[in-house]
Scaffold this motif. Sequence first.
Motif, mmCIF file in Angstrom:
data_model
loop_
_atom_site.group_PDB
_atom_site.id
_atom_site.type_symbol
_atom_site.label_atom_id
_atom_site.label_comp_id
_atom_site.label_asym_id
_atom_site.label_seq_id
_atom_site.Cartn_x
_atom_site.Cartn_y
_atom_site.Cartn_z
ATOM 1 N N ARG A 55 11.596 4.244 -2.011
ATOM 2 C CA ARG A 55 12.287 4.632 -3.250
ATOM 3 C C ARG A 55 11.704 5.910 -3.819
ATOM 4 O O ARG A 55 12.430 6.785 -4.287
ATOM 5 C CB ARG A 55 12.191 3.512 -4.286
ATOM 6 C CG ARG A 55 13.222 2.429 -4.093
ATOM 7 C CD ARG A 55 13.155 1.488 -5.242
ATOM 8 N NE ARG A 55 11.783 0.988 -5.309
ATOM 9 C CZ ARG A 55 11.438 -0.254 -5.547
ATOM 10 N NH1 ARG A 55 12.332 -1.134 -5.822
ATOM 11 N NH2 ARG A 55 10.189 -0.628 -5.545
ATOM 12 N N ARG A 56 10.371 6.046 -3.791
ATOM 13 C CA ARG A 56 9.742 7.271 -4.299
ATOM 14 C C ARG A 56 10.135 8.469 -3.448
ATOM 15 O O ARG A 56 10.381 9.555 -3.970
ATOM 16 C CB ARG A 56 8.223 7.106 -4.355
ATOM 17 C CG ARG A 56 7.767 6.270 -5.532
ATOM 18 C CD ARG A 56 6.278 6.375 -5.760
ATOM 19 N NE ARG A 56 5.490 6.008 -4.600
ATOM 20 C CZ ARG A 56 5.051 4.791 -4.332
ATOM 21 N NH1 ARG A 56 5.328 3.812 -5.150
ATOM 22 N NH2 ARG A 56 4.334 4.559 -3.257
ATOM 23 N N ALA A 57 10.185 8.293 -2.123
ATOM 24 C CA ALA A 57 10.577 9.391 -1.239
ATOM 25 C C ALA A 57 12.024 9.801 -1.510
ATOM 26 O O ALA A 57 12.351 10.991 -1.526
ATOM 27 C CB ALA A 57 10.399 8.977 0.222
ATOM 28 N N ASP B 178 7.233 -4.952 0.071
ATOM 29 C CA ASP B 178 7.369 -4.373 -1.267
ATOM 30 C C ASP B 178 6.764 -2.978 -1.330
ATOM 31 O O ASP B 178 7.333 -2.080 -1.942
ATOM 32 C CB ASP B 178 6.710 -5.275 -2.310
ATOM 33 C CG ASP B 178 7.489 -6.564 -2.537
ATOM 34 O OD1 ASP B 178 8.663 -6.621 -2.126
ATOM 35 O OD2 ASP B 178 6.915 -7.495 -3.111
ATOM 36 N N ALA B 179 5.607 -2.796 -0.715
ATOM 37 C CA ALA B 179 4.970 -1.482 -0.724
ATOM 38 C C ALA B 179 5.813 -0.470 0.049
ATOM 39 O O ALA B 179 5.983 0.669 -0.385
ATOM 40 C CB ALA B 179 3.568 -1.580 -0.126
ATOM 41 N N ALA B 180 6.355 -0.886 1.182
ATOM 42 C CA ALA B 180 7.195 0.017 1.968
ATOM 43 C C ALA B 180 8.463 0.371 1.206
ATOM 44 O O ALA B 180 8.901 1.525 1.204
ATOM 45 C CB ALA B 180 7.541 -0.623 3.312
ATOM 46 N N GLU B 181 9.041 -0.614 0.555
ATOM 47 C CA GLU B 181 10.256 -0.370 -0.221
ATOM 48 C C GLU B 181 9.978 0.573 -1.390
ATOM 49 O O GLU B 181 10.753 1.481 -1.675
ATOM 50 C CB GLU B 181 10.810 -1.692 -0.735
ATOM 51 C CG GLU B 181 12.137 -1.562 -1.443
ATOM 52 C CD GLU B 181 12.665 -2.914 -1.876
ATOM 53 O OE1 GLU B 181 13.209 -2.975 -2.989
ATOM 54 O OE2 GLU B 181 12.531 -3.892 -1.121
ATOM 55 N N GLU C 59 8.099 26.384 -5.327
ATOM 56 C CA GLU C 59 7.821 25.870 -6.673
ATOM 57 C C GLU C 59 8.608 24.582 -6.945
ATOM 58 O O GLU C 59 8.083 23.632 -7.509
ATOM 59 C CB GLU C 59 8.155 26.937 -7.720
ATOM 60 C CG GLU C 59 7.806 26.526 -9.126
ATOM 61 C CD GLU C 59 6.322 26.266 -9.337
ATOM 62 O OE1 GLU C 59 5.986 25.504 -10.258
ATOM 63 O OE2 GLU C 59 5.486 26.806 -8.577
ATOM 64 N N ILE C 60 9.864 24.555 -6.536
ATOM 65 C CA ILE C 60 10.695 23.360 -6.727
ATOM 66 C C ILE C 60 10.085 22.164 -5.983
ATOM 67 O O ILE C 60 9.982 21.060 -6.520
ATOM 68 C CB ILE C 60 12.142 23.627 -6.271
ATOM 69 C CG1 ILE C 60 12.817 24.609 -7.234
ATOM 70 C CG2 ILE C 60 12.934 22.324 -6.167
ATOM 71 C CD1 ILE C 60 14.135 25.158 -6.728
ATOM 72 N N ILE C 61 9.644 22.397 -4.754
ATOM 73 C CA ILE C 61 9.062 21.317 -3.950
ATOM 74 C C ILE C 61 7.736 20.867 -4.548
ATOM 75 O O ILE C 61 7.460 19.664 -4.659
ATOM 76 C CB ILE C 61 8.910 21.767 -2.479
ATOM 77 C CG1 ILE C 61 10.294 21.958 -1.864
ATOM 78 C CG2 ILE C 61 8.090 20.759 -1.680
ATOM 79 C CD1 ILE C 61 10.285 22.589 -0.488
ATOM 80 N N ARG C 62 6.920 21.812 -4.987
ATOM 81 C CA ARG C 62 5.627 21.450 -5.595
ATOM 82 C C ARG C 62 5.822 20.646 -6.875
ATOM 83 O O ARG C 62 5.084 19.698 -7.140
ATOM 84 C CB ARG C 62 4.811 22.704 -5.868
ATOM 85 C CG ARG C 62 4.219 23.289 -4.621
ATOM 86 C CD ARG C 62 3.220 24.396 -4.934
ATOM 87 N NE ARG C 62 2.724 24.939 -3.694
ATOM 88 C CZ ARG C 62 2.909 26.189 -3.290
ATOM 89 N NH1 ARG C 62 3.578 27.034 -4.048
ATOM 90 N NH2 ARG C 62 2.419 26.598 -2.148
ATOM 91 N N VAL C 63 6.798 21.015 -7.685
ATOM 92 C CA VAL C 63 7.066 20.270 -8.920
ATOM 93 C C VAL C 63 7.511 18.841 -8.584
ATOM 94 O O VAL C 63 7.067 17.881 -9.219
ATOM 95 C CB VAL C 63 8.129 20.998 -9.776
ATOM 96 C CG1 VAL C 63 8.661 20.106 -10.886
ATOM 97 C CG2 VAL C 63 7.538 22.267 -10.364
ATOM 98 N N ALA C 64 8.370 18.696 -7.584
ATOM 99 C CA ALA C 64 8.844 17.362 -7.202
ATOM 100 C C ALA C 64 7.685 16.491 -6.723
ATOM 101 O O ALA C 64 7.567 15.323 -7.114
ATOM 102 C CB ALA C 64 9.908 17.471 -6.116
ATOM 103 N N ALA D 261 13.258 13.408 -2.843
ATOM 104 C CA ALA D 261 14.279 14.185 -2.137
ATOM 105 C C ALA D 261 15.427 14.540 -3.078
ATOM 106 O O ALA D 261 15.936 15.677 -3.045
ATOM 107 C CB ALA D 261 14.802 13.399 -0.937
ATOM 108 N N ASP D 262 15.829 13.597 -3.924
ATOM 109 C CA ASP D 262 16.885 13.878 -4.897
ATOM 110 C C ASP D 262 16.450 14.954 -5.885
ATOM 111 O O ASP D 262 17.231 15.835 -6.255
ATOM 112 C CB ASP D 262 17.269 12.610 -5.665
ATOM 113 C CG ASP D 262 18.034 11.612 -4.811
ATOM 114 O OD1 ASP D 262 18.541 12.011 -3.736
ATOM 115 O OD2 ASP D 262 18.101 10.434 -5.211
#
Length: 108
Positions: free
Chosen positions: A16-18, A9-12, A52-57, A22-23
Amino acid sequence: MCRDGRRHDAAESGARRAEHRADQIAHGLASAGLRTTRAATDVSAQPAAVQEIIRVAYGDATAQVFLLSAAAAVLAVIAAILLKPVSLRSSLDLTEKSGGAAVPAEAG
């Protein structure tokens, strides 16, 4: 639930967060008119707009983790408040030792 189930569950959840992160990065890059890619890159080597886009994500992803953790903490506090108090034993009721083994006190 078994230990392997919790690990799964933790890996899943992490996957999902990753995927969401990425999206979000791809959407931010597309809305800025930049080419979208899912390749892992060095953030410091990117232009300021991309950084900036990456930091916000990543900031949004971190906020989600803390929000979920806060909700879990609130549930834990509520559960602890609702637990019925149980008295613990105040003594071991042992009086003497014989041959290295403890001998219980006589009842009465």
